[in-house]
Design a protein around this motif. Structure first.
Motif, PDB file in Angstrom:
ATOM      1  N   PHE A   1       3.138  11.568 -12.532  1.00 62.15           N
ATOM      2  CA  PHE A   1       3.339  12.571 -13.575  1.00 62.15           C
ATOM      3  C   PHE A   1       4.680  13.291 -13.475  1.00 62.15           C
ATOM      4  N   LYS A   2       5.568  12.821 -12.616  1.00 60.53           N
ATOM      5  CA  LYS A   2       6.895  13.430 -12.516  1.00 60.53           C
ATOM      6  C   LYS A   2       7.771  12.898 -13.630  1.00 60.53           C
ATOM      7  N   MET A   3       8.478  13.822 -14.267  1.00 57.62           N
ATOM      8  CA  MET A   3       9.347  13.440 -15.370  1.00 57.62           C
ATOM      9  C   MET A   3      10.750  13.171 -14.840  1.00 57.62           C
ATOM     10  N   SER A   4      11.388  12.135 -15.351  1.00 60.48           N
ATOM     11  CA  SER A   4      12.764  11.871 -14.933  1.00 60.48           C
ATOM     12  C   SER A   4      13.679  11.913 -16.142  1.00 60.48           C
TER      13      SER A   4
ATOM     14  N   ASN B   1       0.834  -1.204   0.000  1.00 59.35           N
ATOM     15  CA  ASN B   1       0.000   0.000   0.000  1.00 59.35           C
ATOM     16  C   ASN B   1       0.867   1.252   0.000  1.00 59.35           C
ATOM     17  N   GLU B   2       1.905   1.261   0.838  1.00 60.00           N
ATOM     18  CA  GLU B   2       2.842   2.393   0.861  1.00 60.00           C
ATOM     19  C   GLU B   2       3.492   2.576  -0.499  1.00 60.00           C
ATOM     20  N   LEU B   3       3.886   1.465  -1.128  1.00 57.30           N
ATOM     21  CA  LEU B   3       4.526   1.515  -2.443  1.00 57.30           C
ATOM     22  C   LEU B   3       3.583   2.100  -3.492  1.00 57.30           C
ATOM     23  N   MET B   4       2.299   1.740  -3.420  1.00 57.94           N
ATOM     24  CA  MET B   4       1.317   2.284  -4.360  1.00 57.94           C
ATOM     25  C   MET B   4       1.126   3.788  -4.150  1.00 57.94           C
ATOM     26  N   ILE B   5       1.153   4.231  -2.892  1.00 56.25           N
ATOM     27  CA  ILE B   5       1.014   5.670  -2.600  1.00 56.25           C
ATOM     28  C   ILE B   5       2.185   6.449  -3.200  1.00 56.25           C
ATOM     29  N   ILE B   6       3.396   5.920  -3.027  1.00 56.71           N
ATOM     30  CA  ILE B   6       4.590   6.561  -3.603  1.00 56.71           C
ATOM     31  C   ILE B   6       4.480   6.599  -5.115  1.00 56.71           C
ATOM     32  N   SER B   7       4.042   5.493  -5.702  1.00 61.90           N
ATOM     33  CA  SER B   7       3.896   5.418  -7.157  1.00 61.90           C
ATOM     34  C   SER B   7       2.867   6.425  -7.666  1.00 61.90           C
ATOM     35  N   ASP B   8       1.718   6.516  -6.984  1.00 63.57           N
ATOM     36  CA  ASP B   8       0.678   7.479  -7.371  1.00 63.57           C
ATOM     37  C   ASP B   8       1.181   8.914  -7.278  1.00 63.57           C
ATOM     38  N   ARG B   9       1.949   9.184  -6.229  1.00 63.33           N
ATOM     39  CA  ARG B   9       2.473  10.532  -6.006  1.00 63.33           C
ATOM     40  C   ARG B   9       3.433  10.960  -7.116  1.00 63.33           C
ATOM     41  N   ASN B  10       4.085   9.995  -7.750  1.00 61.82           N
ATOM     42  CA  ASN B  10       5.113  10.299  -8.748  1.00 61.82           C
ATOM     43  C   ASN B  10       4.697   9.962 -10.176  1.00 61.82           C
TER      44      ASN B  10
ATOM     45  N   LEU C   1      21.925   9.038 -11.440  1.00 60.95           N
ATOM     46  CA  LEU C   1      22.931   9.545 -10.494  1.00 60.95           C
ATOM     47  C   LEU C   1      22.316  10.030  -9.184  1.00 60.95           C
ATOM     48  N   PHE C   2      21.202  10.740  -9.284  1.00 60.69           N
ATOM     49  CA  PHE C   2      20.571  11.331  -8.106  1.00 60.69           C
ATOM     50  C   PHE C   2      19.157  10.776  -7.925  1.00 60.69           C
ATOM     51  N   LYS C   3      18.968   9.982  -6.907  1.00 61.84           N
ATOM     52  CA  LYS C   3      17.655   9.403  -6.620  1.00 61.84           C
ATOM     53  C   LYS C   3      16.916  10.292  -5.623  1.00 61.84           C
ATOM     54  N   THR C   4      15.614  10.481  -5.865  1.00 60.85           N
ATOM     55  CA  THR C   4      14.796  11.246  -4.930  1.00 60.85           C
ATOM     56  C   THR C   4      14.493  10.367  -3.711  1.00 60.85           C
ATOM     57  N   LYS C   5      13.971  10.983  -2.666  1.00 64.13           N
ATOM     58  CA  LYS C   5      13.612  10.233  -1.455  1.00 64.13           C
ATOM     59  C   LYS C   5      12.548   9.178  -1.794  1.00 64.13           C
ATOM     60  N   ASP C   6      11.574   9.565  -2.613  1.00 66.85           N
ATOM     61  CA  ASP C   6      10.526   8.612  -2.997  1.00 66.85           C
ATOM     62  C   ASP C   6      11.112   7.424  -3.760  1.00 66.85           C
ATOM     63  N   GLU C   7      12.063   7.685  -4.656  1.00 69.25           N
ATOM     64  CA  GLU C   7      12.673   6.593  -5.420  1.00 69.25           C
ATOM     65  C   GLU C   7      13.439   5.649  -4.498  1.00 69.25           C
ATOM     66  N   LYS C   8      14.175   6.213  -3.547  1.00 70.07           N
ATOM     67  CA  LYS C   8      14.920   5.387  -2.581  1.00 70.07           C
ATOM     68  C   LYS C   8      13.963   4.585  -1.711  1.00 70.07           C
ATOM     69  N   ASP C   9      12.879   5.239  -1.259  1.00 71.24           N
ATOM     70  CA  ASP C   9      11.880   4.553  -0.427  1.00 71.24           C
ATOM     71  C   ASP C   9      11.214   3.417  -1.197  1.00 71.24           C
ATOM     72  N   ALA C  10      10.912   3.665  -2.487  1.00 70.28           N
ATOM     73  CA  ALA C  10      10.253   2.646  -3.309  1.00 70.28           C
ATOM     74  C   ALA C  10      11.154   1.426  -3.484  1.00 70.28           C
ATOM     75  N   VAL C  11      12.430   1.654  -3.748  1.00 69.03           N
ATOM     76  CA  VAL C  11      13.375   0.545  -3.914  1.00 69.03           C
ATOM     77  C   VAL C  11      13.484  -0.244  -2.605  1.00 69.03           C
TER      78      VAL C  11
END
Length: 200
Positions: free
Chosen positions: A58-61, A47-56, A68-78
């Protein structure tokens, strides 16, 4: 759940959240049987992983910068994804140990048990990898829970708007099952009106 709802007579109930809790419990018991508590823990992480995914969503990477630089959400998701896989693998090891030590006759008849049979299958055509087993468990949770929540919430909304249909559905259920019998598979197939309502 229904007893709790009856105590809230006249008060508003967030049915989607109530069905989320109910469906997570049902899926946990169906998928993991005796490992139900661990299954619920995995469900919470998913559920937490889905919330992080939903939050991101529309974010472009940017390809090189994102590597090189991972966001907090990306680190949390991994991290969450790894913890989920580790938890499922730990349940697998626990079941395997019980079978090896002859504490259990087989892997069980729940979803995890069926996946373990496929994982240990001698024939290559039916054999699955541990990664596939983990992915299957995650898919059951995510797909099963969302569709069940949406379906139940939608039905409750429709029945509350169309109370004449609600009354007809109630009569049909009571005719098939009576007042004190729990639902059973053959009876459920005889619910014609309720089946129509599910298709709306």
């Amino acid at each position: 759940m229904l007893e709790r709802w009856m105590m809230n007579d006249g008060k508003e109930i967030e049915v989607h959240e109530e069905f989320r809790i109910l469906s997570s419990e049902v899926i946990s018991r169906t998928a993991f049987g005796s490992s139900f508590k661990e299954g619920q823990h995995i469900f919470g992480m998913l559920n937490e992983l889905m919330i992080i995914s939903d939050r991101n969503t529309f974010k472009m990477s940017l390809p090189i910068i994102s590597d090189l630089f991972k966001t907090k959400d990306e680190k949390d998701a991994v991290s969450l994804d790894q913890r989920i896989a580790d938890s499922i693998k730990e349940m697998v090891k626990s079941r395997e140990a019980k079978v090896k030590n002859r504490e259990a006759a087989g892997f069980g008849k729940d979803y995890l048990g069926l996946l373990l049979k496929a994982y240990h299958d001698e024939g290559q055509s039916n054999k699955i990898s541990i990664e596939q087993l983990v992915d299957e468990c995650k898919t059951l949770y995510v797909a099963g829970q969302e569709t069940t929540n949406t379906l139940l919430s939608w039905m409750i909304l429709l029945l509350s708007i169309h109370q004449d249909w609600q009354e007809e559905a109630r009569k049909e259920v009571l005719t098939v099952f009576g007042h004190d019998k729990p639902p059973y598979a053959d009876g459920i197939t005889r619910l014609k009106l309720v089946s129509i309502l599910f298709c709306l």
